[in-house]
Design an enzyme around this catalytic site. Sequence first.
Site, mmCIF file in Angstrom:
data_model
loop_
_atom_site.group_PDB
_atom_site.id
_atom_site.type_symbol
_atom_site.label_atom_id
_atom_site.label_comp_id
_atom_site.label_asym_id
_atom_site.label_seq_id
_atom_site.Cartn_x
_atom_site.Cartn_y
_atom_site.Cartn_z
ATOM 1 N N GLU A 73 -6.640 12.603 -7.996
ATOM 2 C CA GLU A 73 -5.428 13.176 -7.961
ATOM 3 C C GLU A 73 -5.182 14.161 -8.887
ATOM 4 O OE1 GLU A 73 -1.403 10.540 -9.064
ATOM 5 O OE2 GLU A 73 -2.589 11.176 -10.753
ATOM 6 N N ARG B 32 2.128 12.061 -3.551
ATOM 7 C CA ARG B 32 1.473 12.635 -4.676
ATOM 8 C C ARG B 32 1.077 14.431 -4.044
ATOM 9 N NH1 ARG B 32 2.708 8.860 -7.191
ATOM 10 N NH2 ARG B 32 1.566 7.810 -8.571
ATOM 11 N N SER C 39 -3.371 8.052 -13.511
ATOM 12 C CA SER C 39 -4.445 7.730 -12.517
ATOM 13 C C SER C 39 -5.147 8.719 -12.062
ATOM 14 C CB SER C 39 -3.653 7.402 -11.170
ATOM 15 O OG SER C 39 -2.836 6.334 -11.302
HETATM 16 N N1 EPU Z 1 -5.917 -3.560 -9.374
HETATM 17 C C1 EPU Z 1 -6.969 -3.956 -9.719
HETATM 18 N N2 EPU Z 1 -8.024 -3.501 -10.773
HETATM 19 C C2 EPU Z 1 -7.701 -2.426 -11.487
HETATM 20 C C3 EPU Z 1 -6.631 -1.863 -11.100
HETATM 21 C C4 EPU Z 1 -5.843 -2.255 -10.311
HETATM 22 O O1 EPU Z 1 -7.480 -5.118 -9.124
HETATM 23 O O2 EPU Z 1 -8.503 -2.261 -12.452
HETATM 24 C C5 EPU Z 1 -5.154 -3.677 -8.409
HETATM 25 C C6 EPU Z 1 -3.821 -4.320 -9.060
HETATM 26 O O3 EPU Z 1 -4.132 -5.568 -9.462
HETATM 27 C C7 EPU Z 1 -2.726 -4.326 -8.175
HETATM 28 C C8 EPU Z 1 -3.165 -2.852 -7.439
HETATM 29 O O4 EPU Z 1 -4.586 -2.793 -7.604
HETATM 30 O O5 EPU Z 1 -2.713 -5.358 -7.092
HETATM 31 C C9 EPU Z 1 -2.473 -1.832 -7.726
HETATM 32 O O6 EPU Z 1 -2.602 -1.625 -9.267
HETATM 33 P P1 EPU Z 1 -1.101 -1.032 -10.131
HETATM 34 O O7 EPU Z 1 0.120 -1.607 -9.938
HETATM 35 O O8 EPU Z 1 -1.664 -0.860 -11.394
HETATM 36 O O9 EPU Z 1 -0.931 0.661 -9.529
HETATM 37 P P2 EPU Z 1 -2.070 1.722 -9.114
HETATM 38 O O10 EPU Z 1 -2.126 1.622 -7.541
HETATM 39 O O11 EPU Z 1 -3.372 1.548 -9.784
HETATM 40 C C10 EPU Z 1 -0.105 3.535 -9.042
HETATM 41 C C11 EPU Z 1 0.139 4.825 -9.243
HETATM 42 C C12 EPU Z 1 0.392 4.559 -10.893
HETATM 43 C C13 EPU Z 1 1.830 4.126 -11.011
HETATM 44 C C14 EPU Z 1 1.633 2.677 -10.338
HETATM 45 C C15 EPU Z 1 2.802 1.756 -10.552
HETATM 46 C C16 EPU Z 1 -1.337 6.327 -7.911
HETATM 47 C C17 EPU Z 1 -2.470 6.913 -7.891
HETATM 48 N N3 EPU Z 1 -1.246 5.621 -9.050
HETATM 49 O O12 EPU Z 1 -1.285 2.748 -9.532
HETATM 50 O O13 EPU Z 1 0.632 6.249 -11.104
HETATM 51 O O14 EPU Z 1 2.265 3.969 -12.347
HETATM 52 O O15 EPU Z 1 1.140 2.490 -9.178
HETATM 53 O O16 EPU Z 1 3.557 2.385 -9.585
HETATM 54 O O17 EPU Z 1 -0.501 6.064 -6.944
HETATM 55 C C18 EPU Z 1 -0.446 8.379 -12.107
HETATM 56 O O18 EPU Z 1 -0.078 8.719 -10.861
HETATM 57 O O19 EPU Z 1 -0.944 8.665 -12.810
HETATM 58 C C19 EPU Z 1 0.086 6.789 -12.156
HETATM 59 C C20 EPU Z 1 0.000 6.196 -13.178
#
Ligand code: EPU
Length: 331
Positions: free
Chosen positions: A326, A158, A230
């Site tokens: 972010e 990012r 995010s």
């Molecule tokens: N999780 C929780 N609780 C929550 C949210 C997430 O326990 O409320 C856990 C999930 O179960 C999972 C882990 O955290 O084990 C990661 O969650 P998720 O796959 O939803 O992804 P993220 O890390 O929350 C990132 C990106 C997203 C992207 C997704 C999928 C960043 C800042 N965000 O989110 O990007 O779509 O991975 O690749 O890196 C964005 O940048 O706006 C965005 C949506």
Amino acid sequence: MGDGLIYNTFGLKVTAARLLEYHNEDELRNFIAEGKVQSPFLHMGGGSNLLFLHNRYEGTVLHSQIKGIEVTSENDTDVFVRVGAGEVWDDFVAFCVQHGWYGAENLSLIPGEVGASAVQNIGAYGVEVKDLITTVETIDINGQKCLFQQEDCKYAYRNSVFKRPEMKVYFVTYVNFKLSKVEHYQLDYGTIRKELGDTSPITLPLVRQTIIKIRQSKLPDPKVLGNAGSFFTNPIVSREKWQNLLAQYPNMPYYEVDEQHVKIPAGWMIEQTGWKGKSLGKAAVYDKQALILVNLGGATGADIAALSDAVCQDVSKQFGIDIHPEVNFID
Ligand code: EPU
């Protein structure tokens, strides 16, 4: 963006002292030559990653309306495409999928525009836009054309050279991408394979539909609930720190980064603090994905910033990790 109203996916009512939209590089050069691009200015894309802290931006907002998707060259395995910074990112992804070009499909439905994608290094489901970019075309504050090779963009999670304060004098006009004509997919991230199930054959449109389905189940539609995807980046921590935390939280999810570092999902940590689904005034932590802050209706940028501060403080207290927005805060 009429009447000086600045579109932003948080649904904040924000106006700017001056709004300049341009449709080609010459129009931008003319604005510069006429002395219209004076500090303070903000060059924005689709408004999907901005938090305006005030209802009025006392400066000039620049917005690219440069459109166009043009194949510049191709061979048996690759296609090279030049895309206007003002193209909607997901329209470009749809175009790639329609033409049978591989590489962008995991980035389906990410809001925003092509120019900003190259600044922010958008990413999802194991792919980052840096993997597809060859060069970034810009015009600088003196009206000079300046071409950045991918390696000059200093891409990281990012992040890019264009996010540095001193680089705000470069305006992205076109982004050049390399897509593949050779069938291949990246399906190992998260729940993609689970969602695909036994469906066969796997095709580009199917992968795009699957990504869209996953995103729609987790991410609120800004037309219904203001948000900027995010809100925080996932912190990268040392393996030592990670191991200490793992002893305390054996179910903690994480992603490998390199030999010394791992990435911990901030959404998971926020959920552990108890903030998920909770609100502070008219701003809330989204109940289906704790990494997202939402405008419940009528929130100001300051309300959302106050919630962000409260969440960061509690994560820091519980985990000893500082998380950072972010989303770009605009003063
Ligand atoms: N999780 C929780 N609780 C929550 C949210 C997430 O326990 O409320 C856990 C999930 O179960 C999972 C882990 O955290 O084990 C990661 O969650 P998720 O796959 O939803 O992804 P993220 O890390 O929350 C990132 C990106 C997203 C992207 C997704 C999928 C960043 C800042 N965000 O989110 O990007 O779509 O991975 O690749 O890196 C964005 O940048 O706006 C965005 C949506």
